[in-house]
Design an enzyme around this catalytic site. Structure first.
Site, PDB file in Angstrom:
ATOM      1  N   ASP A 184      -5.205  -8.700  -3.961  1.00 15.09           N
ATOM      2  CA  ASP A 184      -4.716  -8.115  -2.714  1.00 15.09           C
ATOM      3  C   ASP A 184      -5.186  -6.649  -2.630  1.00 15.09           C
ATOM      4  OD1 ASP A 184      -3.210  -8.001  -0.370  1.00 15.09           O
ATOM      5  OD2 ASP A 184      -1.366  -7.446  -1.414  1.00 15.09           O
ATOM      6  N   GLU A 189     -10.398  -6.860   6.040  1.00 17.75           N
ATOM      7  CA  GLU A 189      -9.522  -6.411   7.133  1.00 17.75           C
ATOM      8  C   GLU A 189     -10.300  -5.580   8.137  1.00 17.75           C
ATOM      9  OE1 GLU A 189      -5.754  -4.870   5.778  1.00 17.75           O
ATOM     10  OE2 GLU A 189      -5.605  -3.417   7.406  1.00 17.75           O
ATOM     11  N   GLY A 237       5.621  -2.528   3.867  1.00 19.23           N
ATOM     12  CA  GLY A 237       6.875  -1.930   3.394  1.00 19.23           C
ATOM     13  C   GLY A 237       7.966  -2.016   4.443  1.00 19.23           C
ATOM     14  N   HIS A 267      -0.816  -9.076   7.265  1.00 27.61           N
ATOM     15  CA  HIS A 267      -0.227  -8.223   6.219  1.00 27.61           C
ATOM     16  C   HIS A 267       1.084  -7.654   6.747  1.00 27.61           C
ATOM     17  CE1 HIS A 267      -3.468  -7.661   3.080  1.00 27.61           C
ATOM     18  NE2 HIS A 267      -4.009  -8.494   3.957  1.00 27.61           N
TER      19      HIS A 267
HETATM   20 ZN   LIG Z   1      -1.369  -5.625   2.754  1.00 24.16          ZN
END
Ligand SMILES: [Zn+2]
Length: 291
Positions: free
Chosen positions: A78, A130, A175, A202
Site C-alpha cells: 500500500d 493513483e 484517517g 482509499h
Molecule cells: Zn491510501
C-alpha cells in the site's frame, strides 16, 4: 492461496461487488484476514503499508496461506513510495504493488509507475496507481476539491502506464475526517464509464456505510480500510482494560497497579474488535461467498 490482485478485482468488477482491503500491522491482524476470508468464503486484499513491514508481512502471510490453502487473498504493497520498496515487495512474494506518485506532476507519475509495471508484470504481480490525490482527514476541507481525479486524464493515465487498477480521488480522505465526507458520485460514474480497469477507493474509514455501499454500486471494486478497524480494536481493548489498570494520575509517585488483565488477552481482545469490523465490511461490500 495468494493470487494476483488483478484476478480478484476483475471478478469483483464483472459481478458488481466490492473487496475489503484492510491494512495489517502484525501476525494477529494478518491471521484475522485469513480467518475472515475462510469463514465468509470472501476474497480479501491484504494491504501492507511501510517499508519496515514488507518482509515480515510477506513471511507471516505465507505461513497463513499454508494454514488456509483454500482462501482467495491478494497481498498488496500500500502506498509504495520508492522504487526500492516496490522491488522489495515483489521479492517478498507480494502479488500486487501500489506505486503512489499521486503528488508528483503527471509526466513523472507516468514515468515512475511505468517502470514498476514493466518489472511487476514480468512476474505476474499486479500494479495499482493513483491519479488525483486522496489527502488526509485533518486537512479535508482545505484539500478535498483540488485532489479530485480528472476522468479524461484518468483514461490517458491508464493507457500511458498499463496499470491493473486505478485509485481515484472522489471526495474520501485518509484517517479521521475533519468535517463531513462529501462523495462526488457523479464524478465516480463518469470515471467508471470511461475507465475500463477496476477502481480503488482509499480512505474508506469514517466514510459511512451508506456512502461506501453506494460507491460499490456505482463502480468501486476495492475499498482500503484501516482507521475504522484500528478504532474497533482500541474500543474493545479499552473495555477490557477499564477498571483493571490503576494509574497514579497525578504522576508524582510513578506508581501503577494491574489486576485481572494480561498482555496476551489484551492483544487478542483488540484483534477480535478488528476482525468483527472487517466482517462487517465484507458483508457490506457484498463479497461473502464470492471466493
Ligand atoms: Zn491510501
Amino acid at each position: 492461496m495468494i493470487v494476483p490482485m488483478k484476478e480478484i478485482l476483475i471478478h469483483a468488477k464483472k459481478n458488481a461487488y466490492g473487496i475489503a482491503a484492510p491494512n495489517v500491522i502484525d501476525a494477529g491482524t494478518i491471521r484475522s484476514v485469513f480467518e475472515v476470508a475462510q469463514e465468509m468464503k470472501a476474497p480479501i486484499i491484504i494491504d501492507c503499508a511501510g517499508y519496515d513491514l514488507i518482509e515480515i508481512v510477506g513471511d507471516i502471510s505465507r505461513f497463513y496461506e499454508r494454514k488456509y490453502p483454500n482462501v482467495n487473498v491478494a497481498l498488496n504493497l500500500d502506498h509504495g513510495a520508492t522504487f526500492e520498496e516496490a522491488v522489495l515487495a515483489i521479492k517478498n512474494g507480494f502479488s500486487s504493488v501500489m506505486v503512489d506518485r499521486s503528488q508528483k506532476p503527471y509526466e513523472e507519475n507516468v514515468r515512475e509507475v511505468k517502470e514498476i509495471v514493466k518489472i511487476a508484470h514480468a512476474v505476474n504481480v499486479s500494479v495499482e496507481a493513483e491519479l488525483g490525490h486522496v489527502g488526509i482527514g485533518s486537512e479535508y476541507e482545505q484539500t478535498r476539491d483540488e485532489g479530485l481525479t480528472n476522468p479524461d486524464e484518468a483514461v490517458q493515465f491508464v493507457k500511458d502506464t498499463g496499470i491493473d487498477c486505478l485509485a481515484v480521488a472522489i471526495g474520501t480522505s485518509h484517517g479521521t475526517y475533519k468535517g463531513t465526507p462529501k462523495i462526488d458520485f457523479e464524478l465516480l460514474q463518469e470515471i467508471k464509464s470511461k475507465v475500463e480497469i477496476p477502481l480503488v477507493l482509499h480512505g474508506g474509514s469514517g466514510t459511512g456505510d451508506e456512502n461506501l455501499a453506494k460507491c460499490i454500486e456505482k463502480g468501486i471494486q476495492k475499498v482500503n480500510l484501516f482507521t475504522d478497524l484500528s478504532n474497533a480494536a482500541v474500543y474493545q481493548l479499552n473495555n477490557y482494560l477499564e477498571g483493571n489498570v490503576i494509574v497514579d494520575k497525578d504522576g508524582k509517585s510513578g506508581e501503577f497497579a494491574i489486576q485481572n488483565v494480561n498482555l496476551y488477552d489484551a492483544f487478542e481482545t483488540g484483534i477480535k474488535g478488528y476482525k468483527e469490523k472487517l466482517e462487517h465490511y465484507v458483508r457490506l461490500f457484498g463479497s461473502v461467498g464470492k471466493a
